[in-house]
Design a protein around this motif. Structure first.
Motif, PDB file in Angstrom:
ATOM      1  N   ASN A 517      39.840  42.875  49.883  1.00 50.55           N
ATOM      2  CA  ASN A 517      40.776  42.060  50.638  1.00 50.55           C
ATOM      3  C   ASN A 517      41.055  40.722  49.965  1.00 50.55           C
ATOM      4  N   PHE A 518      42.241  40.172  50.333  1.00 51.15           N
ATOM      5  CA  PHE A 518      42.554  38.764  50.095  1.00 51.15           C
ATOM      6  C   PHE A 518      42.072  37.955  51.290  1.00 51.15           C
ATOM      7  N   PHE A 569      51.827  44.654  43.522  1.00 52.40           N
ATOM      8  CA  PHE A 569      50.982  45.045  42.411  1.00 52.40           C
ATOM      9  C   PHE A 569      51.586  44.482  41.130  1.00 52.40           C
ATOM     10  N   GLU A 570      50.804  43.648  40.430  1.00 55.41           N
ATOM     11  CA  GLU A 570      51.282  43.061  39.172  1.00 55.41           C
ATOM     12  C   GLU A 570      51.064  43.997  37.985  1.00 55.41           C
ATOM     13  N   ARG A 580      48.771  40.790  43.956  1.00 61.22           N
ATOM     14  CA  ARG A 580      49.051  39.378  44.227  1.00 61.22           C
ATOM     15  C   ARG A 580      49.588  39.220  45.636  1.00 61.22           C
ATOM     16  N   LEU A 581      49.117  38.189  46.290  1.00 61.67           N
ATOM     17  CA  LEU A 581      49.603  37.851  47.622  1.00 61.67           C
ATOM     18  C   LEU A 581      50.198  36.449  47.574  1.00 61.67           C
ATOM     19  N   ASP A 582      51.456  36.328  47.979  1.00 62.17           N
ATOM     20  CA  ASP A 582      52.143  35.035  48.021  1.00 62.17           C
ATOM     21  C   ASP A 582      52.197  34.554  49.463  1.00 62.17           C
ATOM     22  N   PHE A 597      51.497  29.065  47.895  1.00 61.80           N
ATOM     23  CA  PHE A 597      50.215  29.461  47.313  1.00 61.80           C
ATOM     24  C   PHE A 597      50.303  30.921  46.899  1.00 61.80           C
ATOM     25  N   SER A 598      49.813  31.196  45.720  1.00 60.65           N
ATOM     26  CA  SER A 598      49.816  32.569  45.205  1.00 60.65           C
ATOM     27  C   SER A 598      48.421  32.897  44.707  1.00 60.65           C
ATOM     28  N   LEU A 599      47.914  34.029  45.123  1.00 58.29           N
ATOM     29  CA  LEU A 599      46.567  34.457  44.735  1.00 58.29           C
ATOM     30  C   LEU A 599      46.657  35.851  44.132  1.00 58.29           C
ATOM     31  N   ALA A 600      46.219  35.981  42.897  1.00 56.13           N
ATOM     32  CA  ALA A 600      46.211  37.278  42.216  1.00 56.13           C
ATOM     33  C   ALA A 600      44.776  37.609  41.835  1.00 56.13           C
ATOM     34  N   CYS A 601      44.361  38.821  42.135  1.00 54.35           N
ATOM     35  CA  CYS A 601      43.003  39.268  41.838  1.00 54.35           C
ATOM     36  C   CYS A 601      43.042  40.688  41.299  1.00 54.35           C
TER      37      CYS A 601
END
Length: 908
Positions: A517-518, A569-570, A580-582, A597-601
């Motif tokens: 999860n994010f 999906f990047e 990635r979740l923006d 805010f952008s979070l990529a994992c």
């Protein structure tokens, strides 16, 4: 009498100009080394001219043409350092019986109009013994071959001239001596058969000379009589000659051939340089029978040992046909150089590897020493600079500054000035204004960036206050003016950076990821949650908030699965998905972005699975760079092999390793199976024609299997304490559940077959058997059977298949019981129960393509001699009874309860 010798050679005649040189002691910046048949001089300062010094009085200016003809080469790096290479058999070395070689060079440094140019002299004496039958040297600008010679009359010519202003070097005189002693000397070039005398050879740029024991021939790489020849698939430059010495009835023929690699022998990738050298260089061999005695690699003419090569990640591989050298781009020993093309920044990487080979021909018993100094430069690689904005926004405007970093560049790039909308400032003027322009180096001192700080309060920053929105914007426009040395090639890079500051402290957004999860946390700061939240492309409404949001004290956290439609999906890799979740915080009145805010994992996921029964499964996901992709149109290498399941985000493939265009190759003891998921060519062309920015979709999938492996099984035996015996009324009953391969129940899946793959609504045939009893009075009945998502029989969710011995009345695809009769395998039919279930998926699991189920059963053991209609009369007795065959404990005779579970069953 005619004498034929297998060798070759030459002599160069050239006038030397006597110059009185300034005698200056050597300095530490000049360093000379003997490296086999090459002398290397390292020269730190830049110099204007280089001269060869002969007999301490004759100074010969070494022009580029003379350097090539006489066996010299130069190498410069971007920092102004130089390396100077000279063949031991160059035109100006003093020979002592072909064992000791002395060379003196001088370098003239730039001076000024008030003083003479300073001159620095360096000398080196090298020992080189013994010589091989043939020595071949390939340098960056010439090729050279020398062989043993047998011309006794030439060595004893009387009356050699002495030195003077018009005298030639000793090396040059010997060619004239051959003619003076009565020999007619001619050179025949192959394959053109062109014949030249000594003077013609020298005018054409070749060199020919003889030393006390050797004949030497030297030629520029692209001379008129050289030609290209393909050797084992590698283009090589060849010079082939025969030199004839004629005197009355005696003719001596000396054959000389030099073969050197061309730049086409190198293959480049962005990461690795691969140089192919033929192992059997055909023009140099008289037969195929030879023995390779030595193979060495080096850099800049100096050999490297095994430890040094490993530390630099160099490799040398000797195959049947080639010697293959691999060097990582950017490895130690080379350097990067900057280039400008159309105001765009590019870099090349240059390195000069060396190969030294020694072989002996088994028929002729002649050995050959072969050395190549081979400069390699990669094609230009684009490195567009980036401006990174590190401006802290959690401050007030009076204290804020733009913190900008421009990079990354090689060390040969300098920042000259910066252009703002109203002025142009040099770096010194920027620092005087307080912009604090600094050059920052990387830890290994190979790269640089330029950092600058511009206060929001400086006039070059454009300010705009938006009172109704409660924010202020600050904008900085600038153009960096840069130059590449030593070419003084100018280029520029422009940037526009801005900052938006709230009059009050804005909310902060932080985030992290776990395995699934994010987690995005929004801190209200001093505002309160007056904003609305955009998650991906959807507003966080009440329904989504109930599903994803957790309230805290002054903050809230959004927890979202990585595969949620709100994430993108990047990229996809063999064992992970980068998602990635923006998240944006918006002003509810004007939709202005307050915070973004952008979070990529990267999430570790098994996208390709390899099973021991020779099947593969692969999951392809739609990535952000291919927005127009329809996953259902993807195929394997064989366009006839499409996905077994797909939706608008996924495509799931299931196939065997010997189908669908899967390729196989062996790597040592491993079999590698590979396939590729992509769009068929006609769909790819159509998609790119409609969406110009669409990237080509290609996903490689692979499986590794160990071809030869040995497994060891250990066991320990010990004598029984008591002999086995039979006792009435006691014993241990064992029950097993197996999955049959079809409705015949003749063959069953073994442990190594799991996971067993079935399509939805495909039948599964289960058999439950009492395995350790031979008592005909005992019968087995199925009390309850159900399915779960994992091996835990008590886990949730759960779906009932058999309830109280009968099929689940709420199941749209009910269990089917199959009768059991005695045969060669089944001796006691009451000990066996068989039933059929249609493959299904849990609603919770159906959002993803592909899933797994486990089947569990509770069984009862009872007395088969019980009255008719009892619990052991058959599975699901009393079909017409409303209670659907419910049984009570009082109906059972010593009933025993056991349970069994199936293996891992995968649905697609």
């Amino acid at each position: 009498m005619v004498l034929f010798l297998s060798s070759g050679l030459f002599c160069l005649l050239m006038a030397a100009v006597g110059i009185k040189a300034q005698q200056t002691p050597s300095i530490n910046d000049l360093h000379a080394e003997c490296l086999g048949n090459v002398i290397r001089l390292s020269v730190a300062p830049l110099f204007e001219e280089v001269d060869a010094v002969f007999n301490d009085t004759q100074i010969i200016n070494l022009t580029p043409g003379l350097a090539t003809q006489c066996g010299f080469s130069f190498k410069f790096d971007p920092m102004g350092n130089a390396m100077f290479f000279a063949s031991l058999q160059n035109c100006f070395s003093q020979h002592m019986d072909d064992k000791m070689f002395s060379l003196v060079m001088q370098f003239r440094l730039p001076g000024n109009h008030m003083t003479e140019d300073p001159v620095y002299r360096v000398g080196k004496t090298c020992s080189y013994t013994p010589w091989t039958s043939r020595e071949i040297l390939c340098d960056r600008n010439y090729m050279e071959v020398s062989v043993r010679r047998t011309l006794p009359d030439i060595q004893t010519v009387p009356g050699q001239p002495t030195g003077g202003p018009k005298a030639s070097s000793a090396n040059f005189r010997r060619g004239a001596e051959a003619v003076a002693s009565g020999y007619k000397m001619t050179v025949v070039f192959s394959p053109s058969k062109k014949v030249m005398n000594v003077d013609e050879v020298q005018r054409k740029g070749y060199a020919i000379a003889n030393t006390p024991t050797r004949l030497v021939l030297r030629s520029p790489h692209n001379a008129e009589e050289t030609y290209l020849q393909n050797v084992a698939g590698v283009p090589m430059r060849v010079l082939s000659t025969s030199t004839f010495f004629e005197q009355k009835w005696l003719v001596t023929r000396v054959d000389a051939t030099a073969v050197c690699p061309t730049p086409e022998a190198v293959v480049f990738t962005p990461e690795v340089i691969t140089w192919y050298m033929p192992k059997h260089i055909d023009p140099l061999f008289s037969s195929d029978a030879f023995t390779m005695l030595e193979v060495y690699m080096g850099i800049d003419a100096k050999r490297l040992d095994t430890e040094e090569m490993a530390a630099r990640n160099y490799s040398v591989l000797v195959t049947e046909a080639h010697i293959i050298v691999e060097i990582p781009v950017g490895a130690v020993g080379g350097y990067f150089k900057s280039h400008i093309q159309d105001d765009q920044y590019f870099v090349t990487y240059t390195i000069e590897p060396m190969l030294e080979l020694l072989w002996i021909e088994e028929v002729a018993h002649e050995d050959t020493s072969y050395k190549v100094l081979f400069p390699i430069t990669t094609p230009p690689m684009a490195r567009p600079p980036q401006v990174r904005n590190y401006t802290p926004l959690d401050t007030v405007p009076e204290q804020a500054v733009f913190v900008l970093e421009l990079g990354t560049f090689n060390l040969d790039v300098e920042l000259l000035n910066i252009t703002f909308p109203t002025m142009v400032l040099t770096v010194a003027e920027c620092n005087a204004r307080g912009f604090n322009v600094q050059e920052q180096r990387s830890p290994d001192n190979t790269l640089k960036t330029f950092r600058m700080e511009v206060p929001f309060s400086d006039p070059v920053v454009v300010k705009e206050r938006r009172a109704e929105q409660g924010v202020s914007t600050f904008t900085l426009q600038l153009i960096y003016g840069l130059v590449v040395f030593p070419e003084y090639a100018p280029f520029s890079h422009s940037a526009v950076v801005d900052a938006v500051l709230l009059d009050i402290v804005p909310p902060s957004v932080t985030g992290n990821c776990d395995q699934e999860n994010f987690h995005i946390t929004v801190d209200y700061r001093n505002q309160g949650p007056f904003f609305v939240v955009l998650v991906g492309q959807r507003l966080l409404n009440h329904e989504l908030a109930q599903q994803y949001l957790t309230e805290g004290n002054g903050d809230f956290t959004i927890t979202l699965p990585f595969s949620s439609p709100d994430a993108v999906f990047e990229s996809v890799h063999s064992s992970s998905v980068r998602s990635r979740l923006d998240v944006a915080l918006l002003n509810p009145y004007n939709n202005m972005t307050i915070k973004y805010f952008s979070l990529a994992c990267s999430f570790l996921k098994t996208l390709t699975e390899c099973f021991s029964n020779g099947t593969m499964t692969a999951l392809a996901v739609k990535v952000e760079s291919a927005p127009g992709l329809n996953p259902g149109q993807l195929t394997l290498s064989d366009p006839a092999c499409g996905p077994t399941y797909s939706n608008d985000r996924f495509a799931y493939f299931h196939f065997t390793v010997n189908s669908c265009g899967t390729t196989r190759k062996f790597i040592n003891n491993v079999m590698l199976y590979e396939n590729e998921i992509s769009l068929p060519d006609e769909l790819e062309v159509k998609l790119n024609a409609t969406v110009s920015s669409e990237e080509e979709y290609q996903l490689k999938v692979s499986c590794y299997y160990v071809a030869n492996t040995t497994r060891t099984l250990a066991f320990l035996t010990r004598p029984w304490d008591h002999k086995p015996f039979v006792e009435t009324g006691t014993g241990r009953l064992m029950v097993r559940m197996r999955l049959a391969q079809d409705a015949s129940y003749n063959t069953f899946h073994q442990e190594e077959d799991y996971p067993v793959v079935r399509y939805l609504r495909q039948p599964l045939h289960f058999e439950v058997e009492l395995t350790t009893s031979s008592d005909p009075k005992v019968a087995l009945v199925l009390d309850h059977c159900w399915a779960t998502l994992n091996e835990d029989r008590d886990s949730r969710p759960r779906w009932n298949l058999i309830i109280n011995g009968c099929e689940n009345p709420g199941d749209p695809y009910r269990v089917v019981f199959h009768p059991v009769v005695a045969d060669a395998r089944v001796h006691f039919p009451p000990h066996v129960k068989r039933f059929e279930v249609y493959m299904f998926a849990f609603a919770e699991d159906a959002v993803e393509p592909g899933g797994q189920v486990f089947v569990h059963c509770d069984v009862g053991i009872c007395d088969a001699s019980s009255p008719s209609g009892g619990p052991c009369s058959g599975q699901c007795v009393n079909q017409d009874n409303p209670k659907r065959g419910q049984r009570h404990v009082k109906d059972l005779f010593e009933e025993r309860h056991l349970y069994v579970s199936s293996g891992y069953i995968l649905w697609v």
